[in-house]
Design a protein around this motif. Structure first.
Motif, PDB file in Angstrom:
ATOM      1  N   UNK A 161       0.522  -1.266   0.131  1.00  0.00           N
ATOM      2  CA  UNK A 161       0.165  -0.025  -0.162  1.00  0.00           C
ATOM      3  C   UNK A 161       0.751   0.948  -0.175  1.00  0.00           C
ATOM      4  N   UNK A 162       1.838   1.482   0.972  1.00  0.00           N
ATOM      5  CA  UNK A 162       3.044   1.958   0.609  1.00  0.00           C
ATOM      6  C   UNK A 162       3.577   2.434  -0.465  1.00  0.00           C
ATOM      7  N   UNK A 163       3.660   1.492  -1.705  1.00  0.00           N
ATOM      8  CA  UNK A 163       5.201   1.420  -2.736  1.00  0.00           C
ATOM      9  C   UNK A 163       3.752   2.646  -3.305  1.00  0.00           C
ATOM     10  N   UNK A 164       2.062   1.810  -3.343  1.00  0.00           N
ATOM     11  CA  UNK A 164       1.527   2.482  -3.943  1.00  0.00           C
ATOM     12  C   UNK A 164       0.753   3.874  -4.243  1.00  0.00           C
ATOM     13  N   UNK A 165       0.829   4.097  -3.046  1.00  0.00           N
ATOM     14  CA  UNK A 165       0.804   5.559  -2.470  1.00  0.00           C
ATOM     15  C   UNK A 165       1.671   6.146  -2.761  1.00  0.00           C
ATOM     16  N   UNK A 166       3.058   5.878  -2.765  1.00  0.00           N
ATOM     17  CA  UNK A 166       4.236   6.300  -3.675  1.00  0.00           C
ATOM     18  C   UNK A 166       4.125   7.206  -4.878  1.00  0.00           C
ATOM     19  N   UNK A 167       3.487   6.254  -5.532  1.00  0.00           N
ATOM     20  CA  UNK A 167       3.380   6.222  -7.230  1.00  0.00           C
ATOM     21  C   UNK A 167       2.431   6.687  -7.408  1.00  0.00           C
ATOM     22  N   UNK A 168       1.226   6.885  -6.476  1.00  0.00           N
ATOM     23  CA  UNK A 168       0.382   6.677  -7.108  1.00  0.00           C
ATOM     24  C   UNK A 168      -0.907   7.227  -6.786  1.00  0.00           C
ATOM     25  N   UNK A 169      -0.068   7.909  -5.701  1.00  0.00           N
ATOM     26  CA  UNK A 169      -0.971   8.750  -4.592  1.00  0.00           C
ATOM     27  C   UNK A 169      -1.716  10.685  -4.825  1.00  0.00           C
ATOM     28  N   UNK A 170      -2.445  10.917  -4.328  1.00  0.00           N
ATOM     29  CA  UNK A 170      -3.099  12.076  -4.513  1.00  0.00           C
ATOM     30  C   UNK A 170      -3.329  12.808  -2.977  1.00  0.00           C
ATOM     31  N   UNK A 171      -1.549  13.563  -2.366  1.00  0.00           N
ATOM     32  CA  UNK A 171      -2.131  14.135  -1.066  1.00  0.00           C
ATOM     33  C   UNK A 171      -3.696  15.087  -1.131  1.00  0.00           C
ATOM     34  N   UNK A 172      -4.532  14.959  -0.164  1.00  0.00           N
ATOM     35  CA  UNK A 172      -5.634  15.852   0.248  1.00  0.00           C
ATOM     36  C   UNK A 172      -5.188  17.163   0.265  1.00  0.00           C
ATOM     37  N   UNK A 173      -5.819  18.263  -0.769  1.00  0.00           N
ATOM     38  CA  UNK A 173      -5.745  19.673  -0.041  1.00  0.00           C
ATOM     39  C   UNK A 173      -5.645  20.136   1.218  1.00  0.00           C
ATOM     40  N   UNK A 174      -4.647  19.957   2.088  1.00  0.00           N
ATOM     41  CA  UNK A 174      -4.504  21.024   3.083  1.00  0.00           C
ATOM     42  C   UNK A 174      -4.310  19.565   3.980  1.00  0.00           C
ATOM     43  N   UNK A 175      -3.768  19.042   3.430  1.00  0.00           N
ATOM     44  CA  UNK A 175      -3.032  17.998   5.229  1.00  0.00           C
ATOM     45  C   UNK A 175      -1.903  16.497   3.616  1.00  0.00           C
ATOM     46  N   UNK A 176      -0.897  16.993   4.018  1.00  0.00           N
ATOM     47  CA  UNK A 176      -0.567  16.200   2.955  1.00  0.00           C
ATOM     48  C   UNK A 176      -0.169  14.784   3.031  1.00  0.00           C
ATOM     49  N   UNK A 177      -0.758  14.525   4.462  1.00  0.00           N
ATOM     50  CA  UNK A 177      -0.141  12.977   4.919  1.00  0.00           C
ATOM     51  C   UNK A 177      -0.854  11.669   4.440  1.00  0.00           C
ATOM     52  N   UNK A 178      -2.290  12.884   4.307  1.00  0.00           N
ATOM     53  CA  UNK A 178      -3.798  12.009   3.647  1.00  0.00           C
ATOM     54  C   UNK A 178      -3.665  11.610   2.415  1.00  0.00           C
ATOM     55  N   UNK A 179      -3.805  10.831   1.911  1.00  0.00           N
ATOM     56  CA  UNK A 179      -3.107  10.322   0.868  1.00  0.00           C
ATOM     57  C   UNK A 179      -4.303   9.131   0.357  1.00  0.00           C
TER      58      UNK A 179
END
Lengths: 244, 244
Positions: A161-179
DNA sequence: CGTAAATTTGAAATTAATCAAGATGGGTGG
DNA sequence: CCACCCATCTTGATTAATTTCAAATTTACG
């Protein structure tokens, strides 16, 4: 869905600065542009079969494809998840070493292999980029051995899930840690990538959801509320550069 | 033991036609010869630590080294066994991604990284060979994922013995299927390479010995009486070209 | 809205890990 | 040169994790 026409011009390509052409100057792009052709593959369809002649190499433009090998008794291991900008195939090799399958709808930017080899010889910016990408892929494949060899089921799912978060994830506006990202693989494919059964993969996804490490919406949307918490689960101390 | 002097001349080097210099013409060898230096590392000694600056790259000339990564809680995965002719390190990268350790006494042919990068730019025969080797290594790393992800303990041991047979094995005169080699790794290292515990690795070695698939003499000599029988155990249908 | 594929969940079986002694063998010093 | 010693390896018993077998349940799609 955007019209395929939008991608005819390399300058407008979504993977322009990450794919094998990343280092190219405009005049070098033109050479590639002349021999490229786009190919749309439907979900689940085979792209290449292991052992067949490698007529083409390609970059993934959109979607996800998987590299896999199947043993005679049916056990399957996915040994590569190819996402946009990843390069499929190898110059100078006559046959494909792995099955390549579309995990969902895929768009490829294809090159006839022989023509691509000629470009490699003439265009250092392409061969340098390919070497760099290949070395990165090699590091990533070796990193993956740690996941397959030493991690428990829960950790493997977290790492994936971490791998996919890094490759495909979009951060939530205002919360860069929420992907948020869209899961391109079925539970069965996740299991085949992680060396687990689909039941174990499902159970561990459920467990991570119960424990608040992920949220899901429908079958494909995955939300990681706190990326650092997921990193802890995955024993990942790094900044992500090691996985590319 | 041969005198180190024997290796000063690239033309006499045991890995002359398999290492990164394989494609070089005599005049190109001279360029490499000028910047190379040999390094002897004692058994068990670290060669590089993960994360430290990559000052050098190197070819393994004799012996065996392992690439590994260790998790914070001590779990270790060996993600590469580097044998004679294998290349260690990556041009253009500032830091080492894995720990590199001598599994037994090792001789390296080292190059200062920056100098090697300069040669890569000027000598297509070196950069082509490095790309080719890296692509082979990538295929091998992905093949290994099948072993780690999908094979039972007995199959993993068989696959590993098969890998060593192909890289290190000498056929018995008059019986090409009877292979002998010297095991370069301890049981613990075998376990760390295969994602097993050392007890399980030992048990499966014993089981293969009981079943007549291998014989041993002393701690290090392994004899494979029938390579095809071992291939069957390892679910290996190929001719070995896939592992290099 | 019905349906088939995908997913989730449960219980039993199996494999490998862990915990725990012994046995072996390579090397060293007497 | 041989006996002793320590690291390495082997083997055994028990425990834990994951797979296997077996239904339910959900979801996307026509």
């Amino acid at each position: 869905m955007p019209s395929p026409k939008l991608r005819e011009n390399c300058a407008d390509c979504p993977i322009r600065y990450r794919a094998v052409c990343a280092y190219c100057e405009p005049d070098e792009l033109e050479v590639l542009e002349r021999i490229k052709s786009y190919s749309e593959i439907a979900s689940g369809q085979p792209i290449f079969f292991a052992g067949e002649p490698m007529t083409h190499v390609a970059s993934v433009v959109t979607g996800a494809a998987v590299l896999s090998r199947t043993l005679e008794d049916g056990r399957r291991q996915i040994n590569g998840v190819m996402l946009p900008s990843d390069f499929i195939g190898r110059p100078w090799r006559e046959t494909i070493p792995f099955d390549v399958t579309a995990a969902g709808p895929v768009t490829l930017c294809r090159f006839e292999r022989k023509a691509f080899e000629a470009i490699l010889k003439e265009t250092p910016h392409v061969s340098e980029r390919l070497l760099s990408m290949t070395l990165d892929d090699l590091d990533a494949a070796r990193d993956w051995a740690v996941v397959l060899g030493r991690m428990a089921a829960r950790e493997r799912i977290a790492a994936f899930l971490l791998f996919l978060s890094r490759r495909l994830g979009k951060p939530t506006p205002g919360n860069a840690q929420r992907i948020t990202f869209s899961m391109p693989l079925t539970r069965e494919a996740i299991a085949d990538a992680l060396g687990l059964t689909l039941e174990t993969a499902s159970r561990q996804m459920s467990a991570l959801r119960r424990d608040g490490l992920i949220e899901t919406e429908g079958r494909s949307t995955v939300i990681v509320p706190d990326l650092t918490a997921l990193q802890d689960e995955a024993q990942d101390d790094a900044d992500g550069s090691d996985i590319l």
